[in-house]
Enzyme design. Structure first.
Site, PDB file in Angstrom:
ATOM      1  N   LYS B 166      62.754  35.131  69.934  1.00 39.34           N
ATOM      2  CA  LYS B 166      61.878  36.676  70.013  1.00 39.34           C
ATOM      3  C   LYS B 166      62.521  37.373  71.006  1.00 39.34           C
ATOM      4  O   LYS B 166      63.422  36.819  71.875  1.00 39.34           O
ATOM      5  CB  LYS B 166      60.433  36.058  70.462  1.00 39.34           C
ATOM      6  CG  LYS B 166      60.485  35.351  71.641  1.00 39.34           C
ATOM      7  CD  LYS B 166      59.250  35.571  72.512  1.00 39.34           C
ATOM      8  CE  LYS B 166      59.245  34.879  73.791  1.00 39.34           C
ATOM      9  NZ  LYS B 166      58.478  35.374  74.853  1.00 39.34           N
ATOM     10  N   HIS B 258      53.553  33.830  70.477  1.00 40.09           N
ATOM     11  CA  HIS B 258      52.900  32.598  70.773  1.00 40.09           C
ATOM     12  C   HIS B 258      51.497  32.725  70.543  1.00 40.09           C
ATOM     13  O   HIS B 258      51.030  31.665  70.065  1.00 40.09           O
ATOM     14  CB  HIS B 258      53.117  32.217  72.453  1.00 40.09           C
ATOM     15  CG  HIS B 258      54.945  32.293  72.856  1.00 40.09           C
ATOM     16  ND1 HIS B 258      55.846  31.942  71.840  1.00 40.09           N
ATOM     17  CD2 HIS B 258      55.174  32.706  74.100  1.00 40.09           C
ATOM     18  CE1 HIS B 258      57.025  32.107  72.569  1.00 40.09           C
ATOM     19  NE2 HIS B 258      56.655  32.682  73.632  1.00 40.09           N
TER      20      HIS B 258
END
Lengths: 323, 506
Positions: B166, B258
């Protein structure tokens, strides 16, 4: 003189143990008041009085964090009056970085040979309801006694070590439908895994058919373990020429598969398992397995193990070729 | 010729990594040193790598294979937290470590890489399978993929996979553009977007808890659940990464990936099987069911925050604006809280409160599911505590699950007190849990994408988060609005209070 153990009194003592552990001050400094009770099975361990009980206690204590259990330790006191006696205690630990103690129960029962027949009636009510019962027999003598069958019949799994027993005794247990674990088999899990990994490589897998010979050299105590290893390999490769032989130079096992110019060797040196494929060597960590590491694996498997069943059957053929 | 290994024993053997090469772009970076190499070394220590397994490190720093091995040795010794260092295992593992210096934008790098991979394949019998791991600046992801494609490395004799870290874009358009560029070389099924939260044992355990037990799922809906709180708190600040962090912020850095993935795991429908596609389809469906908010709703249902200076434990702590590399007028959110609603029959009307922040009182990540009170209060106000049932899934630290319920206090009166029934992951299964990177690296090399994020999931998350980002960008906030060491801005508490709820203090 006759003495006995009253299971209800033992259960009351266990309840009392939890009540006192849960009181403020029942836990040690730095920990929260109260304890966390953990249980995934009843583990019955039978061993001779002359056994290393301190070592056994340490093994049980080491197993508890991973396999929390009510441990029932049976101390076999041998000849003498018909006598049973019991002692209740708790195994507690404070997991690193955590605030509350985790505790497991332990009941120790001393039993003379004359009282062995009474053991099942004591162990049965002490087993934790709805959870598996595992019997770990550390006594070859007990395994050969008729009273053992009644004790084993209560267990969901019986763990023995054919390093101390004939393979035939293990087979007889299995033949009765008992779920059996044999630590002589458990000793080679990492060996088997390493060999299996060799054939995860497609290049090596393609050459599997060229292998014609299997040689398993072993140290004196590892005869049945060597038989298991040879049995497992020959179940996968049925047409191999097999040689199993003791070798005083060998500290555990040395396994060699060869044929068609292809050679795979496994040997343990100190705490390393070296695997050599056509001269290219690689080593992995393989410390000497103690009771803790063997039991840790066996307690994790409370169901039928078809690979072990097949290896046991084949190992019997190899160990007793005349039937 | 046998096609299956006849020596397999899935009951007793660990999952093994098939023969392959891992190529790490950014091999001299922090992630490689702190996470990737220690995880790979641990897999070697546990005998889970194939004999010919190899790693090729790539970065701009000129290094030889030997120098790279020395650097990685230091990294493994320094960052392998719970692994004993074993020199023999390391020596064996290090024989498979190689290094190529070069610039990601240089076509020559990929030619050299192709030649090196051919050499390694021949010498170590790796079967031609390669996993490319992009541990670089996100701006270099597309260039690296394009370079691999131009050199013909996107396809080969074995499988070829691409792992990206990410952030997957900085908004919906850039996420789509990045995926498009990656797909010019790699099929979506070969792109593994890593979200290390999903590799955590306790996040995986949510699936076991929900779908392996029959007693919880009947309660898992709007009829019984009052609201859900998801908290990811960090006690540390930006730790010298202020310049990087001020471009991201808590919303994009934590919630977009997340926490929305965690929310999807806790709220998704049961999948038809535990196959990667089924599980990811359900996660994706849940993410697409989160209602994107209008600007007015965003103002009511989201709260940005930024920590100011404070004194914690006798020490002065800098505010975010005082951190090195941070602009003095930065509007970056170091705290973000939002209320989400899932528009499906199971969850309609149930608020999901999500918050994350830096410099909060403690490091904790947890999910708290608060159940509705008993429908009829037969006990009076004077009968003690009336607090509702809570199910807490603790992700870190002290991973586990607790259920809080009321019990009668011993004695003659009917005095109710809450008690907690705890399942402690570490104590019930005391064995070492693999690190998230060990789990995820093995999964990618095996080809199991269950715990990886798919393009449609990334886009669904951005669809939820981007409108919030847009409103926040257009607003001038009076930062700092919370003291370091506190539980965040007061407005976050007000956001829950409007619905009669309060944040848990984990």
């Amino acid at each position: 003189m006759t003495s006995t153990v009253n299971p209800e009194r033992v259960l009351r003592e266990l309840a009392g143990l939890w009540a006192s552990a849960g009181q403020p001050g029942g836990a040690e400094d730095g920990a929260e008041a109260g304890v966390l009770r953990a249980c995934t099975m009843t583990l019955v361990v039978a061993a001779e009085d002359g056994h290393d009980w301190q070592g056994l206690g340490e093994t049980i204590a080491a197993l508890m964090p991973e396999h929390p259990a009510r441990a029932i330790l049976i101390r076999l006191t041998g000849a003498g009056d018909r006598a049973l006696s019991g002692l209740v205690s708790a195994q507690c630990w404070l997991p690193s970085g955590q605030r509350r103690h985790i505790c497991c129960e332990q009941v120790e029962i001393a039993a003379s040979d004359a009282a062995l027949a009474d053991l099942p009636s004591v162990v049965r009510p002490l087993a934790v309801p709805d959870l598996p019962v595992v019997l770990w027999c550390r006594s070859a003598r007990l395994a050969g006694m008729p009273e053992f069958d009644a004790l084993a019949a209560r267990a969901g799994k019986v763990i023995v070590d054919s390093q101390e027993l004939p393979l035939g005794a293990v087979a007889r247990l299995a033949a009765r439908g008992t779920l059996v674990g044999d630590l002589a088999w458990t000793r080679i899990t990492r060996w088997r895994e390493t060999l299996s990994l060799v054939f995860e490589n497609r290049h090596n897998l393609a050459r599997l058919g060229s292998l014609t010979n299997l040689s398993v050299a072993h140290s004196a105590p590892m005869a049945n373990t060597a038989a298991y290893m040879a049995a497992w390999i020959s179940n996968a490769l049925p047409n191999l020429e097999i040689s199993i032989a003791p070798d005083p130079q060998c500290d555990s096992l040395r396994v060699t598969l060869a044929g068609g110019g292809f050679r795979v060797e496994l040997e343990r040196h100190q705490d390393r398992l070296a695997v050599t494929v056509d001269g290219l060597s690689r080593c992995a960590n393989l410390p000497l397995l103690n009771d803790y590491s063997l039991m840790r694996e066996e307690l994790g498997i409370v169901r039928r193990d078809p690979v072990f069943d097949a290896a046991l059957a084949r190992a019997l053929q190899l160990a007793y070729p005349s039937g | 010729m046998p096609t299956d290994n006849p020596f397999q024993d899935p009951l007793r053997f660990e999952r093994h990594v098939p023969e392959c090469v891992v190529v790490i772009f950014g091999a001299n970076g922090d992630l490689t040193r702190r996470k990737l190499l220690p995880a790979l070394y641990r897999l070697a220590y546990d005998r889970r790598l194939s004999a010919g397994f190899a790693v090729v490190g790539i970065s701009r720093t000129p290094l030889s294979d030997t120098q790279f091995r020395e650097r990685m040795l230091e990294a493994v010794k320094q960052f392998s937290e719970d692994t004993t260092f074993d020199a023999d295992v390391w020596n064996s593992f290090a024989e498979g470590l190689f290094y190529i210096p070069g610039d990601i934008g240089d076509a020559g790098l990929y030619t050299r890489l192709a030649a090196r991979l051919a050499e390694i394949e021949s010498a170590r019998q790796t079967g031609g399978s390669v996993m490319f791991y992009l541990s670089t600046q996100p701006s270099q992801y597309a260039s690296a993929a394009q370079g691999l494609g131009a050199a013909g490395l996107g396809k080969g004799k074995g499988w070829r996979r691409l792992v990206v870290e990410k952030p997957f874009g900085h908004d919906l358009a850039s996420a789509r553009e990045l995926s498009g560029r990656l797909h010019e070389v790699f099929d979506e099924s070969d792109v593994y977007r890593i979200d290390h939260y999903l590799g955590k044992e306790t996040v995986q355990n949510i699936l076991a808890f929900r779908f392996g037990n029959g007693i919880f799922e009947p309660l898992w809906n709007r009829r019984y659940v009052a609201h859900v709180q998801i908290t990811a708190a960090e006690s540390i600040g930006v730790e010298g990464r202020g310049a990087y962090y001020q471009e991201a912020g808590a919303l994009a850095d934590m919630i977009q990936n997340h926490l929305l993935q965690v929310m999807a795991t806790i709220a998704m429908e049961p999948s038809a099987s535990f196959r990667s596609t089924s599980v990811r389809d359900e996660r994706s469906k849940l993410l697409r069911s989160i209602r994107p908010m209008t600007p007015d709703e965003i103002r009511r249902n989201s709260v940005p925050g930024q920590y100011g200076p404070a004194r914690i434990g006798g020490q002065d702590v800098l505010g975010f604006l005082q951190e090195p590399g941070v602009r003095p007028d930065s509007q970056t959110d170091t705290y973000a809280a939002a209320t989400f609603f899932v528009e499906n029959w199971r969850w309609a009307g149930v608020p999901f409160y999500v918050r994350t922040g830096k410099r909060l009182p403690k490091r904790v990540t947890e999910i708290a599911i608060q159940f509705n009170p008993a429908p009829l209060a037969i006990f009076g106000e004077g009968d003690g505590d009336r607090s509702p049932n809570l199910l807490i899934v603790r992700i870190q630290p002290e991973e586990g699950i607790s259920l809080k319920f009321l019990s009668k206090r011993p004695g003659s009166g009917m005095d109710l007190r809450p008690v907690s029934m705890d399942f402690n992951y570490g104590s019930s299964f005391g064995e070492r849990s693999p690190s998230a990177y060990e789990t995820l690296l093995v999964d990618a090399m095996i080809g199991d994408a269950t715990l990886y994020t798919r393009q449609d999931m990334v886009e669904a998350s951005w669809s939820v988060v981007e409108p919030i980002q847009n409103v926040w960008r257009e607003t001038r906030f009076d930062f700092p609005n919370y003291d370091a060491g506190s539980w965040g801005p007061a407005a976050a508490g007000d956001m829950l209070a409007r619905r009669g709820h309060v944040w848990r203090r984990p």
